[in-house]
Structure formats: C-alpha cells, structure tokens
Design a protein around this motif. Sequence first.
Motif, short mmCIF file in Angstrom:
data_model
loop_
_atom_site.label_atom_id
_atom_site.label_comp_id
_atom_site.label_asym_id
_atom_site.label_seq_id
_atom_site.Cartn_x
_atom_site.Cartn_y
_atom_site.Cartn_z
N ASP A 244 -15.66 8.88 6.61
CA ASP A 244 -14.46 8.96 7.28
C ASP A 244 -14.17 8.70 8.55
OD1 ASP A 244 -13.56 11.55 4.86
OD2 ASP A 244 -12.96 9.48 4.69
N GLN B 114 -6.89 0.33 -0.99
CA GLN B 114 -7.06 1.55 -0.27
C GLN B 114 -8.09 2.66 -0.80
OE1 GLN B 114 -2.71 2.15 -0.78
NE2 GLN B 114 -2.93 3.26 1.14
N ILE C 139 -5.27 8.97 -2.52
CA ILE C 139 -5.31 8.13 -1.40
C ILE C 139 -5.91 8.87 -0.36
CG2 ILE C 139 -4.03 6.12 -0.38
CD1 ILE C 139 -4.69 5.69 -3.41
N VAL C 140 -6.85 8.10 0.32
CA VAL C 140 -7.25 8.62 1.46
C VAL C 140 -6.29 8.20 2.73
CG1 VAL C 140 -9.07 8.39 3.42
CG2 VAL C 140 -9.68 8.48 0.73
N ASP C 141 -6.10 9.28 3.42
CA ASP C 141 -5.10 9.14 4.74
C ASP C 141 -6.08 8.43 6.04
OD1 ASP C 141 -3.10 9.11 6.61
OD2 ASP C 141 -2.89 11.10 6.57
N GLU C 142 -6.18 7.12 6.07
CA GLU C 142 -7.24 6.86 7.23
C GLU C 142 -6.36 6.96 8.66
OE1 GLU C 142 -9.59 5.54 6.14
OE2 GLU C 142 -9.39 4.74 4.19
N ASP D 60 1.25 5.54 0.72
CA ASP D 60 1.23 6.31 1.79
C ASP D 60 -0.25 6.97 1.55
OD1 ASP D 60 3.43 5.67 3.32
OD2 ASP D 60 4.61 6.99 2.41
N GLY D 61 -1.02 7.29 2.73
CA GLY D 61 -2.05 8.06 2.47
C GLY D 61 -1.77 9.55 2.02
N SER E 230 0.73 -1.02 -0.15
CA SER E 230 -0.14 0.15 -0.06
C SER E 230 1.00 1.26 0.04
CB SER E 230 -0.74 -0.02 1.25
OG SER E 230 -1.79 -1.13 1.42
N PHE F 214 -9.96 5.93 -2.06
CA PHE F 214 -9.42 7.19 -2.55
C PHE F 214 -10.45 8.10 -2.97
CE2 PHE F 214 -10.11 4.21 -6.29
CZ PHE F 214 -10.70 5.01 -7.13
#
Length: 539
Positions: A415, A180, A201-204, A89-90, A87, A182
């Motif tokens: 989120d 992931q 890409i979503v930063d979880e 990085d967010g 994966s 996005f």
Amino acid sequence: MDDDRILERERLQIELIRELDFEELQVEEVEEDSPDYDEDDLAAFRVTSHTRLSDNLGADELIFNPDVASLHTYLGEVEDTPNRIASVDGGTVLKLPLFYLEGVVLFPESTLPLRIIQSSFLAAVERALNQTNAPCTIGVIRVYREGHQFKYATVGTTAEIRQYRRLSDGSFNVITRGQQRFRLKRRWTDVEGFPCGEVHIVDEDVPLRTPRDAFGKLVPVSNLRGRCDSSKMSTFTPHRDTDEQSVANSEESFEGSLTLSEKRLHYSAVDSLMDGWTSSDDDQVVRTSNIQSSAAHSYSSRSIGCSGQDDKNESGNGKSPVSQGKGQKHYRLTSFREKTDLNRFRMAPRAFWPHWVYRMYDSYHLAQRAADLWKQIVGVPNMEAVVNKPDILSFFIASKIPVSESIRQELLEIDGVSYRLQREIELLESFDLVRCKHCQTVIARRSDMLVMSSDGPLGAYVNPHGYVHEIMTFYKANDIALRGRPVLKDSWFPGYAWTIANCATCETQLGWLFTAANKKLKPSSFWAVRSSQVADDMR
C-alpha cells in the motif's frame, strides 16, 4: 478515454492483421530434419508478415513485431463485451466470481487471457457477463503451493472481461484486463460449483509530491541546534544545496501544481512527520538559551567587577551603584535580544530531515527514477507516457518486471505508491541472475533478456488446456534440456514453434524454447521461462 484509445489501437491492429492474411508471404521450404508443419500451421506465418525491416539486416529478412504477441491472436477472433462499467469507488464491497490462478499475479491495467473449459468456470463467466452490480467483472486471486497444501493470497485484482468468444464446444476464449486491487473478505462455493468471494476494493492513496517551494528553503532542525547565540542567529540565513537551487529554478512551483485534496493530504503527512520532533527541539533550544543567558549574566557581572572600580555599594557587593545599574541594563538588553532571536527561530521554517530525505517519498521523483532505470535496463514498453502518473507507472512496472511470482505478489500487496516505487527501484538495481526455484541453478542473466511483446519482458499466456503461464523471455539460457520436437500449433508467438524446456539439473519444466519456422524471421530463437519456476533471489 485511455481505455477507448487502447481499444481503438487494438481494433486497428487486428484489422491490419486480417488484411495481411490476404497477402502472399514466401515461406521457405522445410528441411527434412525440421519439424513437420501442415498447411494450417503454415497459415500462421501470414501473421508474421506484419513485421518491420531492420536497417542492419538484409532486405529479405523479417523482424518479429512484438505488437502481434500482445494481441493474443492464437485465441482467434473475439468480440467486445457490452455493458462494461468504469472503476468503482475505493472501499466498495462487491460479490464476484473468483478465479484462482496458480503462478499468476494480475495487476491493474495488465492483460490476462483465459481459456474457459471446465463447466463450473463456464458458469462463472456466464454469471459475470450478466451480473448487475459489476457487469463483466471477475476477481483474480493467486494460489500457490506450500508443501502439499494450496494457499490463497488475500490481495487480488478485479478483471474486466473486455473480449470473448464462445466456441462451438461451449468453451470460452476470454481476454480480460486488470482494474482494481481488492482484499478478500470471505469466499465460498456457489450452488453452480464455482468459487465466489466478497471483496473490498482498495482505496488507493493519492500520489504525494514534496513541494520544493516549501522544503527547498528549509534548514534541518539538527543543523540549527545550539545556534541560539544572538550573534549567530542575527546573521542566520536559510541555505539550500546548489543542486536543489537549480532544480527549483528549472521547475514550476510544486504547490501550484497540487490540487486542493492533494495539498491537504500532503501537508497532513508532513505535519505528522514533524510533530514528534519540533516540540523536543524547542525544549532543547530553550535549555540552550537559558544556559547561554546565565553564562552571559555571569560574564557581564565579572567583567564589570574587574573594571578597575574600587568603590563598593552600600550592600557590600563590590560594585558602585552606577556600575550595578549598567550591569542590570546590559543583562536586560541581552535577555531581550536572546528572547527575540529565540522567537524568530521558533517562527522560522524548519524540517527535521534534509530535503533529499523528503524526496525519497516524493512519488513523482521516484516515478522518474524508476522510468529512467526501466529505460536503461529493459526499454520496452516506454514508460514516459505515464511518468507523471506514479500510481499507474508503479503498477505497469510491477506487472512487467521479470521477477518471481512471489515477489510480484509482494508488490501487489504494498500500500502506498512511494513504497511500491521504492521497492521496484531496488529490484531494478539489484536484479541480475535468474535461478531455478528448485535447485538454484543459474538459468539466465539480466543481460540475456529479450523483449518479444510490446507488453514487456514478462507477460501472461494461456494454453489450449486452460492453464495460464506468466513467462519472461531471454535470447540465451543455460543448463536447460529440451524434450520432444518443436510444435507450431497454438504458438503464442506466430511463426515460432515451441519445444518444452526442462532444468538440466532437477528436470523441472522451466518453460519453452521458441524457434522460427522461417529462417528469414529474426530472432531465430529465444527462451521463455515461467516466473513460477524462478527463485526469489535474483542477485
């Protein structure tokens, strides 16, 4: 490491199935009124020999193994793809080939089978296999109809091409796995004719845990209001519920289990929650203290004045110098005690809400609740392995819960792990009726649910024409009319023939009836309902 274990398990299962292909399986003679099966169709029965016997059934009866359905053996042999990456990085921005799929919502860790036939999408797969920035990766976006127009979701999931097979006609059979989430920033059509997109890409967020060591001993600020009286505050002892005391005694320190980054995130969230309340509560306490202080001074003056002393001081205030000095001394002592108690109150640990309110946002507590509900209502797959990973568990449940595609898209767009788990708990508690999306006819109930795949009661399957369908399975359905004869070829469930099933009221195709070609195979039949044809209201 988890991916390696999954791949190893899949390889072992495939090898076992291949070995079983050489075993003989007694196939019951087909009756005259049964569908016509050729030798190729009957060969699929060999896969169903990979079953387990039930203690409650006869020794000659076979129970379908749900692990077989999750392998998508109808796609034939597939090869592992090389050069896959972990994966990213967010916050990373990628340019990927996009697959717009109607009726499909892909989540991280979910399997998505594809049959690529159109030339434009064949070029998209070739691009994905050879691209350098994100090898073997595509983006999956849900597309849906609104009136006569198509709408595109703005939140999707990257899919890693894990296995594929190039057929003799140039088409591809592909098995992908969601990676992931996005957000789609922009999309366009490549010169080769396939859709592309720039995705963010979503930063979880990191799942937060409410530290019981911090909150278990706190008294809500609302319970402390008006307690600035010295006689009360001097004897004040923070209390806690018996239930919370037992929980704290039975579990390890929450603070000790948090990493440094988790602690920073947690206490930042807690501080922001309480900052808006502590100052206003302090002001109220100060006002209360001032009122009590004035009242105490007035009361002490009146009491001394009525003490039987008739003497008056030189200023004519009706008090002797001795009694006046005692009153001032008493006032100063009372004021000092009240200020000291007020300072102690300000320094005491406080929380605006009771502890159970904070647990509503404890991702780990919510994950356990969701896992318990899932076990009670659905059962398969077992969530205990990921109950200590709330973010993964929230995606697992969202990808497998048998609800409409629009509700699942809603879950994908949420989120925050705690908010997603809260919504899933609400759905698990309220989910009961399955209705036709077009006419609202009740098709099935939660109690009719049947799990036919180890992936769970809902899964994605692809037909020979490349259309992907997400289906939920039931052992019983209502108001459904069958169309045509059973067909065993290209069955998603080896050993079962499929028949098209329409809504008896509005004639919309709802799914299929699957019937066992071998009468010894159990269950003898079940229904597969498309999630895209299910109404949002499932109460």
